[in-house]
Design a protein around this motif. Structure first.
Motif, PDB file in Angstrom:
ATOM      1  N   VAL A 158      41.004  -8.325  19.791  1.00  0.00           N
ATOM      2  CA  VAL A 158      39.776  -7.606  20.138  1.00  0.00           C
ATOM      3  C   VAL A 158      38.574  -8.477  19.805  1.00  0.00           C
ATOM      4  CG1 VAL A 158      38.331  -5.623  19.565  1.00  0.00           C
ATOM      5  CG2 VAL A 158      40.797  -5.332  19.840  1.00  0.00           C
ATOM      6  N   PRO A 159      37.656  -8.690  20.764  1.00  0.00           N
ATOM      7  CA  PRO A 159      36.502  -9.552  20.488  1.00  0.00           C
ATOM      8  C   PRO A 159      35.480  -8.868  19.587  1.00  0.00           C
ATOM      9  CG  PRO A 159      36.301  -8.576  22.670  1.00  0.00           C
ATOM     10  CD  PRO A 159      37.657  -8.179  22.144  1.00  0.00           C
ATOM     11  N   PHE A 160      34.541  -9.641  19.093  1.00  0.00           N
ATOM     12  CA  PHE A 160      33.438  -9.142  18.283  1.00  0.00           C
ATOM     13  C   PHE A 160      33.944  -8.545  16.969  1.00  0.00           C
ATOM     14  CE2 PHE A 160      32.263  -8.252  22.818  1.00  0.00           C
ATOM     15  CZ  PHE A 160      31.551  -9.431  22.982  1.00  0.00           C
ATOM     16  N   LYS A 161      34.069  -9.393  15.970  1.00  0.00           N
ATOM     17  CA  LYS A 161      34.583  -8.975  14.669  1.00  0.00           C
ATOM     18  C   LYS A 161      33.457  -8.307  13.884  1.00  0.00           C
ATOM     19  CE  LYS A 161      38.244 -11.278  15.978  1.00  0.00           C
ATOM     20  NZ  LYS A 161      39.327 -10.620  16.707  1.00  0.00           N
ATOM     21  N   GLN A 162      33.324  -7.010  14.073  1.00  0.00           N
ATOM     22  CA  GLN A 162      32.270  -6.224  13.447  1.00  0.00           C
ATOM     23  C   GLN A 162      32.889  -4.982  12.798  1.00  0.00           C
ATOM     24  OE1 GLN A 162      28.777  -7.057  13.577  1.00  0.00           O
ATOM     25  NE2 GLN A 162      29.627  -8.993  14.308  1.00  0.00           N
ATOM     26  N   ILE A 163      32.229  -4.454  11.772  1.00  0.00           N
ATOM     27  CA  ILE A 163      32.755  -3.288  11.070  1.00  0.00           C
ATOM     28  C   ILE A 163      32.920  -2.106  12.024  1.00  0.00           C
ATOM     29  CG2 ILE A 163      32.267  -1.573   9.286  1.00  0.00           C
ATOM     30  CD1 ILE A 163      30.829  -3.784   7.722  1.00  0.00           C
ATOM     31  N   VAL A 164      31.895  -1.848  12.806  1.00  0.00           N
ATOM     32  CA  VAL A 164      31.944  -0.681  13.684  1.00  0.00           C
ATOM     33  C   VAL A 164      33.032  -0.848  14.746  1.00  0.00           C
ATOM     34  CG1 VAL A 164      30.181  -1.538  15.288  1.00  0.00           C
ATOM     35  CG2 VAL A 164      30.486   0.930  14.981  1.00  0.00           C
ATOM     36  N   VAL A 165      33.257  -2.072  15.214  1.00  0.00           N
ATOM     37  CA  VAL A 165      34.322  -2.334  16.183  1.00  0.00           C
ATOM     38  C   VAL A 165      35.681  -2.128  15.519  1.00  0.00           C
ATOM     39  CG1 VAL A 165      35.396  -4.084  17.644  1.00  0.00           C
ATOM     40  CG2 VAL A 165      32.900  -3.912  17.542  1.00  0.00           C
ATOM     41  N   ALA A 166      35.835  -2.639  14.299  1.00  0.00           N
ATOM     42  CA  ALA A 166      37.102  -2.501  13.587  1.00  0.00           C
ATOM     43  C   ALA A 166      37.455  -1.037  13.368  1.00  0.00           C
ATOM     44  CB  ALA A 166      37.018  -3.225  12.233  1.00  0.00           C
ATOM     45  N   GLU A 167      36.479  -0.235  12.960  1.00  0.00           N
ATOM     46  CA  GLU A 167      36.763   1.187  12.754  1.00  0.00           C
ATOM     47  C   GLU A 167      37.185   1.852  14.060  1.00  0.00           C
ATOM     48  OE1 GLU A 167      33.833   3.385  10.639  1.00  0.00           O
ATOM     49  OE2 GLU A 167      34.220   2.332   8.768  1.00  0.00           O
ATOM     50  N   GLY A 168      36.550   1.478  15.160  1.00  0.00           N
ATOM     51  CA  GLY A 168      36.931   2.056  16.445  1.00  0.00           C
ATOM     52  C   GLY A 168      38.355   1.707  16.835  1.00  0.00           C
ATOM     53  N   THR A 169      38.745   0.451  16.600  1.00  0.00           N
ATOM     54  CA  THR A 169      40.117   0.062  16.940  1.00  0.00           C
ATOM     55  C   THR A 169      41.126   0.735  16.021  1.00  0.00           C
ATOM     56  OG1 THR A 169      40.040  -1.923  15.528  1.00  0.00           O
ATOM     57  CG2 THR A 169      39.355  -2.178  17.828  1.00  0.00           C
ATOM     58  N   GLY A 170      40.737   0.975  14.766  1.00  0.00           N
ATOM     59  CA  GLY A 170      41.619   1.701  13.849  1.00  0.00           C
ATOM     60  C   GLY A 170      41.860   3.122  14.315  1.00  0.00           C
ATOM     61  N   ALA A 171      40.791   3.791  14.730  1.00  0.00           N
ATOM     62  CA  ALA A 171      40.929   5.150  15.246  1.00  0.00           C
ATOM     63  C   ALA A 171      41.795   5.161  16.505  1.00  0.00           C
ATOM     64  CB  ALA A 171      39.544   5.736  15.546  1.00  0.00           C
ATOM     65  N   THR A 172      41.579   4.195  17.395  1.00  0.00           N
ATOM     66  CA  THR A 172      42.371   4.110  18.626  1.00  0.00           C
ATOM     67  C   THR A 172      43.849   3.935  18.314  1.00  0.00           C
ATOM     68  OG1 THR A 172      40.521   3.187  19.892  1.00  0.00           O
ATOM     69  CG2 THR A 172      42.738   2.771  20.734  1.00  0.00           C
ATOM     70  N   ALA A 173      44.156   3.036  17.377  1.00  0.00           N
ATOM     71  CA  ALA A 173      45.552   2.782  17.024  1.00  0.00           C
ATOM     72  C   ALA A 173      46.215   4.034  16.455  1.00  0.00           C
ATOM     73  CB  ALA A 173      45.636   1.633  16.014  1.00  0.00           C
ATOM     74  N   ALA A 174      45.490   4.766  15.607  1.00  0.00           N
ATOM     75  CA  ALA A 174      46.063   5.978  15.010  1.00  0.00           C
ATOM     76  C   ALA A 174      46.312   7.051  16.066  1.00  0.00           C
ATOM     77  CB  ALA A 174      45.137   6.515  13.924  1.00  0.00           C
ATOM     78  N   LEU A 175      45.377   7.231  16.971  1.00  0.00           N
ATOM     79  CA  LEU A 175      45.559   8.223  18.023  1.00  0.00           C
ATOM     80  C   LEU A 175      46.712   7.829  18.953  1.00  0.00           C
ATOM     81  CD1 LEU A 175      41.799   8.919  18.829  1.00  0.00           C
ATOM     82  CD2 LEU A 175      43.386  10.425  17.614  1.00  0.00           C
ATOM     83  N   SER A 176      46.845   6.542  19.213  1.00  0.00           N
ATOM     84  CA  SER A 176      47.957   6.070  20.041  1.00  0.00           C
ATOM     85  C   SER A 176      49.290   6.265  19.324  1.00  0.00           C
ATOM     86  CB  SER A 176      47.765   4.591  20.385  1.00  0.00           C
ATOM     87  OG  SER A 176      46.635   4.405  21.200  1.00  0.00           O
ATOM     88  N   ALA A 177      49.306   6.016  18.010  1.00  0.00           N
ATOM     89  CA  ALA A 177      50.531   6.229  17.238  1.00  0.00           C
ATOM     90  C   ALA A 177      50.931   7.692  17.250  1.00  0.00           C
ATOM     91  CB  ALA A 177      50.324   5.747  15.804  1.00  0.00           C
ATOM     92  N   PHE A 178      49.953   8.577  17.117  1.00  0.00           N
ATOM     93  CA  PHE A 178      50.243  10.013  17.149  1.00  0.00           C
ATOM     94  C   PHE A 178      50.795  10.407  18.516  1.00  0.00           C
ATOM     95  CE2 PHE A 178      48.794  14.409  17.994  1.00  0.00           C
ATOM     96  CZ  PHE A 178      49.523  15.058  17.000  1.00  0.00           C
ATOM     97  N   ASP A 179      50.194   9.873  19.567  1.00  0.00           N
ATOM     98  CA  ASP A 179      50.674  10.159  20.923  1.00  0.00           C
ATOM     99  C   ASP A 179      52.118   9.690  21.081  1.00  0.00           C
ATOM    100  OD1 ASP A 179      49.973  10.952  23.768  1.00  0.00           O
ATOM    101  OD2 ASP A 179      50.614   8.878  24.094  1.00  0.00           O
ATOM    102  N   HIS A 180      52.442   8.517  20.509  1.00  0.00           N
ATOM    103  CA  HIS A 180      53.812   7.996  20.563  1.00  0.00           C
ATOM    104  C   HIS A 180      54.773   8.933  19.823  1.00  0.00           C
ATOM    105  CE1 HIS A 180      57.063   4.970  20.391  1.00  0.00           C
ATOM    106  NE2 HIS A 180      57.213   5.341  19.133  1.00  0.00           N
ATOM    107  N   LEU A 181      54.333   9.427  18.668  1.00  0.00           N
ATOM    108  CA  LEU A 181      55.202  10.288  17.856  1.00  0.00           C
ATOM    109  C   LEU A 181      55.549  11.586  18.572  1.00  0.00           C
ATOM    110  CD1 LEU A 181      53.499   9.787  14.373  1.00  0.00           C
ATOM    111  CD2 LEU A 181      55.798   9.022  15.012  1.00  0.00           C
ATOM    112  N   ILE A 182      54.570  12.197  19.225  1.00  0.00           N
ATOM    113  CA  ILE A 182      54.839  13.488  19.864  1.00  0.00           C
ATOM    114  C   ILE A 182      55.630  13.335  21.158  1.00  0.00           C
ATOM    115  CG2 ILE A 182      52.827  14.570  18.828  1.00  0.00           C
ATOM    116  CD1 ILE A 182      51.344  14.276  21.455  1.00  0.00           C
TER     117      ILE A 182
END
Length: 526
Positions: free
Chosen positions: A489-513
């Protein structure tokens, strides 16, 4: 010395102490001693359980010890613990005054069991955001184990001592008179380094599998764990610390809705937010390998110390670290002139010539900051132009003690065996080799992802070692996700990192269900 509002806050904190404490000072005729006396008198005036006694029994002056009468419990500050270190002062008074040290019980017991007489001295600067972590850790250990003693020394106030010991980076820790370590360390790090066995993680083997296991405690990992825990699923977060690179960041001015904050404060907010949810937070641990499970099987993560954890999904958010020059002499003079933190180490180069390698925003910002304390700052950039924002370049060029070398490739770091004295660089246009006499080099050339431990895992990495993920944070292995600065993911910024973390968690939850949980395997007796 201390303003009225600060004294009122301090009074509220000191109401928690249950044991009397003595502030025992050693003073001389310098102005800083007068300031220290005033400060200690003001502190003693806000609590009946605190007294100030001038004893002049320590060779470092001005300094003062915080003691619990009738015991061997004591910690010492040489200098005025203001700025970033004021919190260290408050915590030390609370802990010496009987307020329990906040740490995991196994760590507390490990500290109490450390044998031998250990005399630690930490050299720090008041502008260093990493120093309080070290100072507070060693102070807490001295309270838990009276065989451990600790003195925090403000380097700029004891310049002769700093120069005699050739200290060019903070925090630097001496143990029983010998240089022992440098950089950010917490209680877990000290216990691991003092113990030949290291920190055991074998207790991990008894933990039930997680539905989501997050590796990494920076903004991306914290966001991922919070988003997963909010779904009510079994979530674990394992990391060396909470905060990651944020802990090495001085000023944060681009986190939307927060005009200004500092890295350690931001990291403390991450940990506080994590504590608000039902998740298993495991700190002071480092992953060493990943075994992806076959389809429908659990993934396994192994850790230093012999333990492993299993999970249906894994989110890799291990962040990144400073990129090094990779030239001869760099490692030899690391913390002896080669530095990566201008805020931490800048004051140690007062009135000395230094160089900053890197002409991006980080490099130019470092040069601007360092120009305020050093004799001269030379920015060395490999490319033909500096790539920093125009507003930063205007500021840099307005300073009288700065210079810029472009089209220059740093080739070697030289020193006298104890500290850095000059660097060599190549003029890329002419090929000519040149040298620059400097006492310090601050390296600001980008980041490297913390992904080496994943090379044999089967998870795809880019040529730069970054995790290859799609728009949902998915790697090439089902059930394994990536987030933050360790990814493409480009642009190594705190706000970008938090967004990708949220995306990964939501994707993991989608995978689980959408997938069935693995069937528990029954043991078979033979």
């Amino acid at each position: 010395m201390l303003d009225k509002e600060l004294l009122e806050q301090l009074k509220g904190y000191l109401e928690r102490i249950t044991e009397p404490i003595v502030l025992a000072s050693s003073l001389d005729d310098r102005p800083k001693s007068a300031e220290m006396k005033t400060m200690l008198d003001e502190i003693a005036a806000v609590s009946d359980l605190v007294t100030h006694e001038q004893r002049d029994d320590d060779q470092r002056r001005p300094s003062f010890a915080i003691e619990r009468p009738g015991t061997d419990i004591s910690v010492r500050f040489a200098g005025l613990p203001l700025g970033h270190e004021f919190t260290s002062l408050v915590l030390a008074m609370l802990q010496v005054g009987g307020v329990p040290v906040k740490a995991d019980e196994p760590l507390i017991e490990a500290v109490k069991a450390i044998p031998g007489e250990l005399e630690f001295v930490t050299y720090m600067s008041l502008s260093c955001q990493n120093c309080p972590t070290v100072v507070q850790a060693l102070n807490a250990m001295a309270v838990l184990n009276p065989n451990i003693k600790h003195t925090a020394v403000e380097g700029s106030l004891f310049q002769d001592e700093v120069e005699e010991r050739r200290i060019l980076a903070v925090p630097t820790v001496f143990l029983n008179g010998e240089e022992w370590g440098s950089g950010r360390m917490d209680i877990g790090d000290f216990v691991a380094k003092l113990s030949t066995a290291g920190v055991s993680t074998e207790s991990f083997n008894a933990k039930d599998p997680y539905e989501v296991l997050v590796l990494g405690g920076g903004p991306a990992g914290a966001a991922a764990a919070i988003y997963a825990a909010r779904k009510g699923i079994r979530t674990g977060l394992a990391a060396p610390n909470v905060g990651g690179q944020v802990l090495d960041t001085m000023a944060i001015e681009n986190f939307v809705s927060v005009p200004y904050t500092e890295g350690p404060k931001f990291a403390a907010g991450l940990e506080q937010h994590l504590a608000a949810y039902d998740l298993d937070l495991m700190k002071n641990v480092t992953a060493t390998s990943l075994e992806p499970g076959a389809e429908g099987e659990l993934h396994t993560v192994h850790f230093e110390g012999g333990g492993s954890l299993k999970a249906r999904t894994v989110i890799l958010a291990t962040g990144a670290r400073w990129r090094t020059l990779g030239v001869p002499g760099e490692q030899d003079y690391r913390n002896k002139g080669v530095s990566f933190c201008p805020h931490c180490d800048g004051p140690l180069f007062k009135d000395k010539p230094i160089a900053v390698v890197g002409g991006g925003n980080s490099g130019v910002e470092a040069a601007i900051d360092l120009a305020g304390v050093t004799e001269k700052v030379t920015v060395i950039e490999f490319l033909d132009d500096l790539k920093a924002d125009e507003v930063l370049l205007d500021k840099l060029h307005s300073l009288p003690n700065t210079a810029v070398l472009t089209g220059a490739r740093t080739t070697e770091v030289h020193g006298d065996g104890g500290q850095l004295t000059r660097i060599s660089y190549e003029d890329r246009e002419s090929g000519e080799q040149r040298t620059l006499d400097v006492n310090g080099v601050f390296v600001q050339i980008g980041l490297l992802p913390n992904t080496e431990w994943l090379v044999d895992s089967g998870v795809e990495l880019s040529e730069r070692g970054e995790l290859v993920i799609d728009e949902r944070g998915r790697t090439n292995v089902p059930g394994i996700y990536g987030a933050g600065d360790c990814t493409v993911v480009p642009f190594k910024q705190i706000v970008v990192a938090e967004g990708t973390g949220a995306t990964a968690a939501l994707s993991a939850f989608d995978h689980l269900i959408r997938t069935a949980a693995p069937e528990p395997r029954e043991s078979v007796s033979v």
